[in-house]
Every structure is written in structure tokens, then in C-alpha cells.
Design a protein around this motif. Structure first.
Motif, short mmCIF file in Angstrom:
data_model
loop_
_atom_site.label_atom_id
_atom_site.label_comp_id
_atom_site.label_asym_id
_atom_site.label_seq_id
_atom_site.Cartn_x
_atom_site.Cartn_y
_atom_site.Cartn_z
N ASP A 41 -13.90 8.94 -2.30
CA ASP A 41 -14.60 7.96 -1.47
C ASP A 41 -13.97 6.57 -1.62
O ASP A 41 -13.80 5.86 -0.63
CB ASP A 41 -16.09 7.91 -1.85
CG ASP A 41 -16.83 9.18 -1.48
OD1 ASP A 41 -16.32 9.93 -0.62
OD2 ASP A 41 -17.90 9.43 -2.06
N PHE A 42 -13.61 6.21 -2.84
CA PHE A 42 -12.97 4.91 -3.09
C PHE A 42 -11.64 4.82 -2.32
O PHE A 42 -11.35 3.81 -1.68
CB PHE A 42 -12.72 4.74 -4.60
CG PHE A 42 -11.94 3.52 -4.95
CD1 PHE A 42 -12.56 2.28 -5.03
CD2 PHE A 42 -10.58 3.59 -5.19
CE1 PHE A 42 -11.83 1.14 -5.35
CE2 PHE A 42 -9.85 2.47 -5.52
CZ PHE A 42 -10.48 1.23 -5.60
N ALA A 43 -10.84 5.88 -2.38
CA ALA A 43 -9.53 5.88 -1.70
C ALA A 43 -9.70 5.79 -0.19
O ALA A 43 -8.95 5.08 0.48
CB ALA A 43 -8.75 7.13 -2.09
N GLN A 44 -10.70 6.48 0.36
CA GLN A 44 -10.93 6.41 1.80
C GLN A 44 -11.38 5.03 2.22
O GLN A 44 -10.91 4.49 3.22
CB GLN A 44 -11.98 7.45 2.22
CG GLN A 44 -11.42 8.82 2.46
CD GLN A 44 -12.47 9.79 2.96
OE1 GLN A 44 -13.64 9.71 2.57
NE2 GLN A 44 -12.06 10.72 3.80
N ARG A 45 -12.30 4.44 1.46
CA ARG A 45 -12.80 3.10 1.79
C ARG A 45 -11.68 2.06 1.75
O ARG A 45 -11.65 1.14 2.56
CB ARG A 45 -13.90 2.67 0.81
CG ARG A 45 -15.27 3.12 1.16
CD ARG A 45 -16.34 2.39 0.35
NE ARG A 45 -16.03 2.21 -1.06
CZ ARG A 45 -16.28 3.07 -2.04
NH1 ARG A 45 -16.85 4.24 -1.73
NH2 ARG A 45 -15.97 2.81 -3.28
N ASN A 46 -10.78 2.19 0.80
CA ASN A 46 -9.72 1.20 0.62
C ASN A 46 -8.40 1.59 1.28
O ASN A 46 -7.38 0.93 1.07
CB ASN A 46 -9.49 0.96 -0.88
CG ASN A 46 -10.69 0.29 -1.49
OD1 ASN A 46 -11.02 -0.85 -1.16
ND2 ASN A 46 -11.37 0.99 -2.38
N ARG A 47 -8.44 2.65 2.09
CA ARG A 47 -7.29 3.09 2.86
C ARG A 47 -6.05 3.29 1.98
O ARG A 47 -4.95 2.86 2.32
CB ARG A 47 -7.01 2.15 4.02
CG ARG A 47 -8.19 2.05 4.98
CD ARG A 47 -7.93 1.18 6.18
NE ARG A 47 -6.84 1.61 7.03
CZ ARG A 47 -6.91 2.54 7.98
NH1 ARG A 47 -8.05 3.17 8.17
NH2 ARG A 47 -5.87 2.85 8.71
N ILE A 48 -6.25 3.92 0.83
CA ILE A 48 -5.14 4.25 -0.06
C ILE A 48 -4.51 5.55 0.47
O ILE A 48 -5.20 6.55 0.64
CB ILE A 48 -5.64 4.43 -1.51
CG1 ILE A 48 -6.21 3.10 -2.00
CG2 ILE A 48 -4.53 4.92 -2.42
CD1 ILE A 48 -6.89 3.16 -3.34
N LEU A 64 -2.73 6.10 -6.37
CA LEU A 64 -3.88 6.14 -7.27
C LEU A 64 -3.79 7.42 -8.09
O LEU A 64 -3.80 8.51 -7.53
CB LEU A 64 -5.17 6.09 -6.46
CG LEU A 64 -6.48 6.09 -7.25
CD1 LEU A 64 -6.57 4.87 -8.15
CD2 LEU A 64 -7.66 6.14 -6.29
N LYS A 83 0.82 -1.21 0.00
CA LYS A 83 0.00 0.00 0.00
C LYS A 83 0.86 1.26 0.00
O LYS A 83 0.45 2.29 -0.50
CB LYS A 83 -0.94 0.02 1.21
CG LYS A 83 -2.10 -0.93 1.07
CD LYS A 83 -3.08 -0.74 2.20
CE LYS A 83 -4.28 -1.65 2.02
NZ LYS A 83 -5.26 -1.46 3.07
N GLN A 143 -13.74 9.04 -6.62
CA GLN A 143 -12.40 8.52 -6.38
C GLN A 143 -11.91 8.79 -4.96
O GLN A 143 -11.20 7.98 -4.37
CB GLN A 143 -11.40 9.09 -7.40
CG GLN A 143 -11.67 8.68 -8.84
CD GLN A 143 -11.57 7.18 -9.06
OE1 GLN A 143 -10.92 6.45 -8.32
NE2 GLN A 143 -12.25 6.70 -10.09
N GLN A 170 -4.06 8.86 8.19
CA GLN A 170 -4.64 7.64 8.75
C GLN A 170 -4.67 7.77 10.28
O GLN A 170 -3.68 8.13 10.90
CB GLN A 170 -3.81 6.42 8.36
CG GLN A 170 -3.65 6.23 6.87
CD GLN A 170 -4.95 5.86 6.17
OE1 GLN A 170 -5.84 5.30 6.79
NE2 GLN A 170 -5.03 6.17 4.90
#
Length: 185
Positions: free
Chosen positions: A124-131, A90, A85, A122, A180
């Protein structure tokens, strides 16, 4: 190059012989079968006698030859283990050509709406997947998309953003870092 009495071999044929005559670039040889044949000097190569061969072997430095043939040992080093990670970034290109198959007939308002919806989706996607890091490539242009991006990013908590690496992206990109929260034990 050649002298009368030299042992020679023809480069393109399996013919060996002894030099009988030399006339400029033309060399006459007598083959092992007793035939006299003419060749250009460039078509012949001198064959050394066994004593010359043994002398060349005696002069060879075998330790240097062995060193050339030696397979190098692989370098040893300690590799730092990183999370996959940490390496992942991204990258989202917000140019409209990358977002829709055909932009014909779209107004600037429609284009900006699609770009802002892409930003929200994007993020929201990054937050959900902890990117940990997202790069939005917005281009230079008139600055409308960049100012909209800055406005949208200002509404998120636990992020920081800045212009992206100039060497990699040029002027038209923004990096977003997600802060994080550490879990307490």
C-alpha cells in the motif's frame, strides 16, 4: 661506494666533509670545521660537486617532468538524467528478526501473520508513493512465506512479480513491479 676525496654529508646530522680513509664499512671524514670523525657507510651520502650538478641538470628531460606534473583534464561526457524514483528500490526484509525486537514465545502462525501484514502495508505504501519497484526478501526456508507472498501478490492489480536478481539477492527474494497508468492529456 665512496672514494678518498669524495664530498659527503651525514644523513642524520648537519655535518659535511671529505672522505680521508676507508676501512671496510668504516669511513673517516674531515668535517668542514677540521675534525676527523668516523661513520658507517650507511650513514653517509655523496654530495656531487657543482659541475656534476650542472651536468645532471643538462641531462634532465624537462618535458617529461612537466608532463608528470601536468594536471589531467577532466573527461567530458554527457550524463543521462534519470528520475530519482527510477533509481530507488524499496527493499523489505521479511525475516522475523528484522520485523520485531523479540520473537520469543511467538508461534509460526503469529510470525506468518506479522510477515503478511508487513507485505500488505508495504505494498500500500509503494502504491501511494508511486514507487516503481519493491523487493521482498523472504529467504529460502520451507517455502511457506514465499507461497503466501505469491498468493497475496496475485490479489493485486497492475503489478507483475518474479524472482529477484539472483546475483544481488540470491534465491530468497521476489521483485514486484508496479505498472503505472499513463495520464491522458
Amino acid at each position: 661506494m665512496f672514494a678518498i676525496g669524495d664530498k659527503v654529508s651525514v644523513l642524520d646530522d648537519a655535518i659535511n666533509g671529505i672522505v680521508l680513509k676507508i676501512n671496510g664499512a668504516l669511513v673517516t671524514i674531515e668535517t668542514e670545521d677540521g675534525f676527523e670523525l668516523n661513520f658507517n657507510q650507511k650513514e653517509l651520502i655523496r654530495i656531487h660537486s657543482n659541475s656534476d650538478f650542472l651536468q645532471n641538470i643538462a641531462q634532465t628531460n624537462f618535458s617529461s617532468v612537466a608532463k608528470e606534473k601536468e594536471i589531467p583534464k577532466p573527461r567530458s561526457f554527457v550524463k543521462e538524467k534519470k528520475s530519482s524514483k527510477d533509481d530507488f528500490v524499496l527493499e523489505i526484509d521479511l525475516h522475523i528478526e528484522k520485523l520485531v525486537p523479540n520473537k520469543r514465545g511467538m508461534s509460526n502462525y503469529d510470525i506468518l501473520n506479522i510477515q503478511t501484514e508487513t507485505i500488505k502495508r508495504q505494498m500500500d505504501f509503494a502504491q501511494r508513493n508511486r514507487i516503481p519497484k519493491v523487493v521482498f526478501i523472504h529467504g529460502v526456508g520451507e517455502g511457506v512465506l514465499k507461497s503466501e507472498l505469491d498468493f497475496l501478490l496475485g490479489r493485486y492489480e497492475n503489478i507483475s512479480f518474479q524472482d529477484a536478481n539472483y546475483q544481488k539477492y540470491g534465491v530468497g527474494a521476489t521483485e514486484v513491479y508496479f505498472i503505472q497508468k499513463k495520464k491522458l492529456l
